[in-house]
Design a protein around this motif. Sequence first.
Motif, PDB file in Angstrom:
ATOM      1  N   GLU A 310     -73.228  86.985 -27.920  1.00  0.00           N
ATOM      2  CA  GLU A 310     -74.628  87.868 -28.202  1.00  0.00           C
ATOM      3  C   GLU A 310     -75.788  87.052 -27.520  1.00  0.00           C
ATOM      4  O   GLU A 310     -75.858  86.042 -27.674  1.00  0.00           O
ATOM      5  CB  GLU A 310     -74.822  88.115 -30.018  1.00  0.00           C
ATOM      6  N   ASP A 311     -76.333  88.022 -26.735  1.00  0.00           N
ATOM      7  CA  ASP A 311     -77.482  87.292 -25.994  1.00  0.00           C
ATOM      8  C   ASP A 311     -78.613  87.337 -27.018  1.00  0.00           C
ATOM      9  O   ASP A 311     -78.994  88.171 -27.809  1.00  0.00           O
ATOM     10  CB  ASP A 311     -77.884  88.347 -24.796  1.00  0.00           C
ATOM     11  N   THR A 312     -79.076  86.102 -27.119  1.00  0.00           N
ATOM     12  CA  THR A 312     -80.453  85.852 -28.158  1.00  0.00           C
ATOM     13  C   THR A 312     -81.446  86.549 -27.614  1.00  0.00           C
ATOM     14  O   THR A 312     -82.256  87.037 -28.905  1.00  0.00           O
ATOM     15  CB  THR A 312     -80.756  84.293 -28.134  1.00  0.00           C
ATOM     16  N   SER A 313     -81.972  86.845 -26.445  1.00  0.00           N
ATOM     17  CA  SER A 313     -83.125  87.704 -26.116  1.00  0.00           C
ATOM     18  C   SER A 313     -82.956  89.086 -26.410  1.00  0.00           C
ATOM     19  O   SER A 313     -83.795  89.738 -26.918  1.00  0.00           O
ATOM     20  CB  SER A 313     -83.459  87.350 -24.879  1.00  0.00           C
ATOM     21  N   SER A 314     -81.786  89.717 -25.685  1.00  0.00           N
ATOM     22  CA  SER A 314     -81.859  91.124 -25.763  1.00  0.00           C
ATOM     23  C   SER A 314     -80.742  91.509 -26.899  1.00  0.00           C
ATOM     24  O   SER A 314     -81.005  92.711 -27.166  1.00  0.00           O
ATOM     25  CB  SER A 314     -81.030  91.599 -24.433  1.00  0.00           C
ATOM     26  N   GLY A 315     -79.969  90.836 -27.404  1.00  0.00           N
ATOM     27  CA  GLY A 315     -79.084  91.152 -28.555  1.00  0.00           C
ATOM     28  C   GLY A 315     -77.772  91.948 -28.205  1.00  0.00           C
ATOM     29  O   GLY A 315     -77.097  92.507 -28.844  1.00  0.00           O
ATOM     30  N   ALA A 316     -77.853  91.791 -26.747  1.00  0.00           N
ATOM     31  CA  ALA A 316     -76.578  92.642 -26.311  1.00  0.00           C
ATOM     32  C   ALA A 316     -75.321  91.569 -26.537  1.00  0.00           C
ATOM     33  O   ALA A 316     -75.456  90.336 -26.478  1.00  0.00           O
ATOM     34  CB  ALA A 316     -76.513  92.959 -24.949  1.00  0.00           C
ATOM     35  N   VAL A 317     -74.196  92.459 -26.848  1.00  0.00           N
ATOM     36  CA  VAL A 317     -72.857  91.887 -26.956  1.00  0.00           C
ATOM     37  C   VAL A 317     -72.048  91.906 -25.855  1.00  0.00           C
ATOM     38  O   VAL A 317     -71.847  93.208 -25.492  1.00  0.00           O
ATOM     39  CB  VAL A 317     -72.220  92.201 -28.449  1.00  0.00           C
ATOM     40  N   THR A 318     -71.630  90.890 -25.334  1.00  0.00           N
ATOM     41  CA  THR A 318     -70.386  90.844 -24.227  1.00  0.00           C
ATOM     42  C   THR A 318     -69.069  90.244 -24.573  1.00  0.00           C
ATOM     43  O   THR A 318     -69.208  89.288 -25.496  1.00  0.00           O
ATOM     44  CB  THR A 318     -71.351  90.202 -22.952  1.00  0.00           C
ATOM     45  N   GLU A 319     -68.370  90.788 -23.947  1.00  0.00           N
ATOM     46  CA  GLU A 319     -66.863  89.989 -23.947  1.00  0.00           C
ATOM     47  C   GLU A 319     -66.687  88.925 -23.013  1.00  0.00           C
ATOM     48  O   GLU A 319     -66.915  89.164 -21.826  1.00  0.00           O
ATOM     49  CB  GLU A 319     -65.956  91.215 -23.839  1.00  0.00           C
ATOM     50  N   VAL A 320     -66.480  87.657 -23.581  1.00  0.00           N
ATOM     51  CA  VAL A 320     -66.088  86.778 -22.685  1.00  0.00           C
ATOM     52  C   VAL A 320     -64.619  86.248 -22.680  1.00  0.00           C
ATOM     53  O   VAL A 320     -64.188  85.910 -23.718  1.00  0.00           O
ATOM     54  CB  VAL A 320     -66.794  85.337 -22.894  1.00  0.00           C
ATOM     55  N   GLU A 321     -63.985  86.389 -21.655  1.00  0.00           N
ATOM     56  CA  GLU A 321     -62.515  86.161 -21.519  1.00  0.00           C
ATOM     57  C   GLU A 321     -62.303  84.733 -20.885  1.00  0.00           C
ATOM     58  O   GLU A 321     -62.710  84.493 -19.963  1.00  0.00           O
ATOM     59  CB  GLU A 321     -61.772  87.036 -20.805  1.00  0.00           C
TER      60      GLU A 321
END
Length: 373
Positions: A310-321
């Motif tokens: 989760e991006d602490t500033s935007s709150g967006a969640v991304t997948e990291v492989e």
Amino acid sequence: MPMTPTVMTTLMLPDHTNPAGNVHGGETMKLLEAAGYIAAARHMKNIPIAADTRPANAKWELRTARVESLHFIAPAFVGDVVTVEARVVFASPRSMAVGCRVMAETVSKGDAPRDTNTALLWYVCKLKGGGEDNDRDVAMVPAVVDDHDSATWSEMSSEAARLYADRKACVDSSHVDIREDDDETLGRDTSGLDLVGAMSGERHQRVDDQSARPPRLSKSELSALILPSHCGIDGVCRGGVVLKMMDEAAGVCAWRHSHCDNTVTAAVETMDFLKPARIGNLIRVEAVVAFASSRSIDVLVQAYVTSLEEDTSSGAVTEVENLVAQASFIYIALDADGNVVSVPAVQCETPADHRRYAKGMSNYEARKRKRKK
């Protein structure tokens, strides 16, 4: 300290085997890694933890670092009693090698135990609560006193010392990416091509059993969510679980290439565990045939782990492989009498096919030279 023995015994049931009644290679790998973990943990149980900069609740926890010299000598079958013996046979300052020996006995016939597998597994001890993984969080390992009570263990100790010295002299961190160039070279979208059950007439058409086959026809993929039952007390997925998943994906791949119901694991080449997989992560295993001799199939297997960040500033969640493990699994096909039968050759179609084939042939020739020594 003397080599620490660990012995595990279990009965092989139908859910441990393939359709021919042979115990899955992945099941054996899972058992021997569990025994290896216990042996390594016993070796490390008295390790001191420095009080300087360590958290008050810090403790050391083991990680499987490397699988080496895993050989399948003979099959085990449903109904057999399988015993795994594991001992710490070598220790460097910050790692240890555990030798494993697997034996099977058909108790219903009164047969004597027979050797089925040998392996060397490497472990490191990490500090839980020490922040990001780095060298200073790897524990010093107690020395091993070789008691020479068996030629088998003494040979494993010498082999581990030699392999450790070779790795220090030459570290090879390269890997061949299964996916590299395939999509672009084939000129089509293959995003769903690897999945078991992905349907196209070309992939599932019947071909002559002796004709060469391209890797795309047998390529396979397995995915699973990492659950608590897959992990140790530290929430990290056990190495044996990853090994079993890799063997299952590779077994599907070898079965598709050989068109033989009794396709079994013969060996696993050296494999490093590059990153830990944790509870809640998604693990995805890809397998593709790299090379085939007249009687064996080399399957390149790669395991990837996807985590959510989760991006602490935007709150967006991304997948990291991340790539967590890679190895070559070697398979052979057996007839109804247990004899090794011929397998189809590999038909290379893409630059990636050719690169994998060249690497697989090099590994095959190296194995032949080693057997002749």
